[in-house]
Design an enzyme around this catalytic site. Sequence first.
Site, short mmCIF file in Angstrom:
data_model
loop_
_atom_site.label_atom_id
_atom_site.label_comp_id
_atom_site.label_asym_id
_atom_site.label_seq_id
_atom_site.Cartn_x
_atom_site.Cartn_y
_atom_site.Cartn_z
N HIS A 194 -3.41 -3.86 -9.75
CA HIS A 194 -4.43 -2.94 -9.24
C HIS A 194 -5.80 -3.56 -9.50
CE1 HIS A 194 -5.95 0.88 -7.85
NE2 HIS A 194 -6.86 0.81 -8.81
N LEU A 242 0.78 -1.23 0.00
CA LEU A 242 0.00 0.00 0.00
C LEU A 242 0.82 1.29 0.00
CD1 LEU A 242 -2.84 -1.04 2.46
CD2 LEU A 242 -2.73 -1.27 -0.03
#
Length: 189
Positions: free
Chosen positions: A103, A84
């Site tokens: 993603h 992240l």
Amino acid sequence: MKKILLFASGTGSNVENILKYFKNNNEIGVVSVFSNNPKALVLSIAAQHTIPSYVFDKEELNGGVVLEQLKAFQPDLIVLAGFLWKMPEAIVQYYTDKIINIHPALLPKYGGKGMYGMKVHESIMANKEVETGITIHYVNEHYDEGTYILQQKVGIEDCRTAAEIAAKVHALEHLYFPQVIEKLLQTNP
């Protein structure tokens, strides 16, 4: 042997899938799992597969400590699998076209800082999209803006919750992510 180094921040479902995919491969293997979260479940997964792990903080990532740790492993490919934090420019430049990310949406839609995991799926649900998918891309200095390697779509007209969307997206991730990693390592010297 071609070496993969994985970065992850959470539960590690993609990491576990990649570890299983390459478990009996004599030409490609995972050499380490790096995480910014000392409580991440992905660290247990790495241990179960006898893969060494390394935990770091933001100062170590941005201050060059992580880059030095990476150099020790000499990875052929760095794979962000649910990681992240933004990769620092020094790492991106040192490993140009050697860092990839997955993603959980069809970029450029639903990308950028703060768009990850269920936040993406909830936004897709709120906007009443009829399809979504995955994007596997090279990492550059900006969130989710690197060159696309692969996009795969899935219809979500029948999904009633963000969790149902997430399940369909995870299925795509688990199918295509290891295949793309393998292909990249087989085609790049």
